[in-house]
Design a protein around this motif. Sequence first.
Motif, PDB file in Angstrom:
ATOM      1  N   THR A  50     -92.408  38.527  98.065  1.00 62.80           N
ATOM      2  CA  THR A  50     -93.671  39.250  98.218  1.00 62.80           C
ATOM      3  C   THR A  50     -93.496  40.739  97.948  1.00 62.80           C
ATOM      4  N   ILE A  51     -92.441  41.370  98.514  1.00 63.87           N
ATOM      5  CA  ILE A  51     -92.284  42.806  98.269  1.00 63.87           C
ATOM      6  C   ILE A  51     -91.815  43.085  96.846  1.00 63.87           C
ATOM      7  N   ALA A  52     -91.071  42.158  96.244  1.00 62.27           N
ATOM      8  CA  ALA A  52     -90.672  42.336  94.846  1.00 62.27           C
ATOM      9  C   ALA A  52     -91.895  42.282  93.940  1.00 62.27           C
ATOM     10  N   HIS A  53     -92.797  41.360  94.213  1.00 59.30           N
ATOM     11  CA  HIS A  53     -94.039  41.267  93.438  1.00 59.30           C
ATOM     12  C   HIS A  53     -94.886  42.529  93.629  1.00 59.30           C
ATOM     13  N   ALA A  54     -94.989  42.990  94.877  1.00 55.99           N
ATOM     14  CA  ALA A  54     -95.775  44.201  95.147  1.00 55.99           C
ATOM     15  C   ALA A  54     -95.168  45.406  94.437  1.00 55.99           C
ATOM     16  N   SER A  55     -93.852  45.523  94.404  1.00 57.20           N
ATOM     17  CA  SER A  55     -93.195  46.638  93.696  1.00 57.20           C
ATOM     18  C   SER A  55     -93.467  46.571  92.196  1.00 57.20           C
ATOM     19  N   ARG A  56     -93.332  45.388  91.619  1.00 55.08           N
ATOM     20  CA  ARG A  56     -93.592  45.218  90.178  1.00 55.08           C
ATOM     21  C   ARG A  56     -95.026  45.560  89.834  1.00 55.08           C
ATOM     22  N   GLU A  57     -95.961  45.068  90.642  1.00 56.18           N
ATOM     23  CA  GLU A  57     -97.371  45.353  90.379  1.00 56.18           C
ATOM     24  C   GLU A  57     -97.700  46.823  90.608  1.00 56.18           C
ATOM     25  N   GLY A  58     -97.028  47.447  91.576  1.00 57.20           N
ATOM     26  CA  GLY A  58     -97.222  48.888  91.787  1.00 57.20           C
ATOM     27  C   GLY A  58     -96.738  49.690  90.593  1.00 57.20           C
ATOM     28  N   ALA A  59     -95.585  49.300  90.039  1.00 58.48           N
ATOM     29  CA  ALA A  59     -95.063  49.987  88.853  1.00 58.48           C
ATOM     30  C   ALA A  59     -95.977  49.741  87.649  1.00 58.48           C
ATOM     31  N   ARG A  60     -96.471  48.529  87.508  1.00 50.25           N
ATOM     32  CA  ARG A  60     -97.398  48.220  86.419  1.00 50.25           C
ATOM     33  C   ARG A  60     -98.683  49.030  86.554  1.00 50.25           C
ATOM     34  N   TYR A  61     -99.208  49.092  87.779  1.00 49.56           N
ATOM     35  CA  TYR A  61    -100.427  49.868  88.034  1.00 49.56           C
ATOM     36  C   TYR A  61    -100.188  51.345  87.727  1.00 49.56           C
ATOM     37  N   GLY A  62     -99.029  51.853  88.132  1.00 49.81           N
ATOM     38  CA  GLY A  62     -98.693  53.253  87.837  1.00 49.81           C
ATOM     39  C   GLY A  62     -98.536  53.508  86.352  1.00 49.81           C
ATOM     40  N   LYS A 110     -93.213  58.800  80.174  1.00 49.90           N
ATOM     41  CA  LYS A 110     -92.287  58.923  81.306  1.00 49.90           C
ATOM     42  C   LYS A 110     -92.239  57.589  82.058  1.00 49.90           C
ATOM     43  N   VAL A 111     -91.266  57.448  82.911  1.00 46.46           N
ATOM     44  CA  VAL A 111     -91.068  56.190  83.658  1.00 46.46           C
ATOM     45  C   VAL A 111     -91.469  56.392  85.108  1.00 46.46           C
ATOM     46  N   VAL A 112     -92.266  55.446  85.617  1.00 52.45           N
ATOM     47  CA  VAL A 112     -92.634  55.442  87.029  1.00 52.45           C
ATOM     48  C   VAL A 112     -91.785  54.371  87.726  1.00 52.45           C
ATOM     49  N   THR A 113     -91.255  54.727  88.898  1.00 51.06           N
ATOM     50  CA  THR A 113     -90.430  53.801  89.682  1.00 51.06           C
ATOM     51  C   THR A 113     -91.048  53.629  91.065  1.00 51.06           C
ATOM     52  N   VAL A 114     -91.228  52.386  91.463  1.00 48.33           N
ATOM     53  CA  VAL A 114     -91.776  52.066  92.784  1.00 48.33           C
ATOM     54  C   VAL A 114     -90.704  51.287  93.549  1.00 48.33           C
ATOM     55  N   THR A 115     -90.329  51.805  94.720  1.00 49.37           N
ATOM     56  CA  THR A 115     -89.342  51.158  95.585  1.00 49.37           C
ATOM     57  C   THR A 115     -90.013  50.811  96.905  1.00 49.37           C
ATOM     58  N   THR A 116     -89.860  49.568  97.315  1.00 50.10           N
ATOM     59  CA  THR A 116     -90.471  49.088  98.555  1.00 50.10           C
ATOM     60  C   THR A 116     -89.370  48.638  99.503  1.00 50.10           C
ATOM     61  N   HIS A 135     -85.227  45.290 100.229  1.00 46.44           N
ATOM     62  CA  HIS A 135     -85.846  46.321  99.392  1.00 46.44           C
ATOM     63  C   HIS A 135     -85.899  45.841  97.950  1.00 46.44           C
ATOM     64  N   SER A 136     -86.893  46.361  97.251  1.00 43.74           N
ATOM     65  CA  SER A 136     -87.078  45.994  95.857  1.00 43.74           C
ATOM     66  C   SER A 136     -87.533  47.230  95.094  1.00 43.74           C
ATOM     67  N   SER A 137     -87.113  47.323  93.861  1.00 46.46           N
ATOM     68  CA  SER A 137     -87.468  48.472  93.028  1.00 46.46           C
ATOM     69  C   SER A 137     -87.892  47.969  91.649  1.00 46.46           C
ATOM     70  N   ALA A 138     -88.922  48.611  91.077  1.00 44.24           N
ATOM     71  CA  ALA A 138     -89.385  48.260  89.741  1.00 44.24           C
ATOM     72  C   ALA A 138     -89.733  49.545  88.991  1.00 44.24           C
ATOM     73  N   SER A 139     -89.436  49.564  87.697  1.00 44.93           N
ATOM     74  CA  SER A 139     -89.722  50.734  86.855  1.00 44.93           C
ATOM     75  C   SER A 139     -90.453  50.295  85.603  1.00 44.93           C
ATOM     76  N   MET A 140     -91.412  51.127  85.165  1.00 46.19           N
ATOM     77  CA  MET A 140     -92.133  50.869  83.916  1.00 46.19           C
ATOM     78  C   MET A 140     -92.501  52.207  83.275  1.00 46.19           C
ATOM     79  N   MET A 141     -92.651  52.176  81.960  1.00 48.67           N
ATOM     80  CA  MET A 141     -93.027  53.381  81.222  1.00 48.67           C
ATOM     81  C   MET A 141     -94.540  53.555  81.265  1.00 48.67           C
ATOM     82  N   ILE A 142     -94.981  54.780  81.443  1.00 51.75           N
ATOM     83  CA  ILE A 142     -96.408  55.084  81.472  1.00 51.75           C
ATOM     84  C   ILE A 142     -96.945  54.968  80.042  1.00 51.75           C
ATOM     85  N   SER A 143     -98.015  54.189  79.894  1.00 48.78           N
ATOM     86  CA  SER A 143     -98.478  53.863  78.561  1.00 48.78           C
ATOM     87  C   SER A 143     -99.529  54.840  78.004  1.00 48.78           C
ATOM     88  N   ASN A 144    -100.374  55.403  78.841  1.00 45.36           N
ATOM     89  CA  ASN A 144    -101.414  56.284  78.276  1.00 45.36           C
ATOM     90  C   ASN A 144    -101.422  57.640  78.912  1.00 45.36           C
TER      91      ASN A 144
END
Length: 144
Positions: A50-62, A110-116, A135-144
């Motif tokens: 659950t927290i890994a999914h929330a971290s990934r979705e937070g990074a995607r949203y960011g 730039k890259v956004v990183t969300v750690t939960t 704990h879980s961490s996810a990173s994604m590049m900002i697209s726009n």
Amino acid sequence: MTMAMPAPRPVPHGRQRGAFAVEFGLVLGLLLLLALAIANLGLAAWNYTTIAHASREGARYGSVLGNSEGRYSREQARALIRARVQDLAVGQRVDAIDISWEDGENAPGKVVTVTTRYRFQPVTPLFGKRGIALHSSASMMISN
């Protein structure tokens, strides 16, 4: 001259029942301990997923939230991402949500990183009162 072994005496029926009760108690205790351990580890795995999914979705949203028009300051974007992660952590009170950007900018490319972080408290006290740190961490590049 061979000596014959005396025939074994029959064991009273009551003693056999007592031995069965002791053996059943020992086996039942071990089986219950094993079942509770499996249940706790299953809940810990569910909480981690659950927290890994929330971290990934937070990074995607960011990453899609972006800041190409300068709409959001870092604090506004951080608050929006934090709210999104907390909404997706269904049934959990997340202990910490850390959001950071590469070079401190929430700009495209730039890259956004969300750690939960979350401390799982087992249903039964098999693991003590400290719980298990997840704990879980996810990173994604900002697209726009």
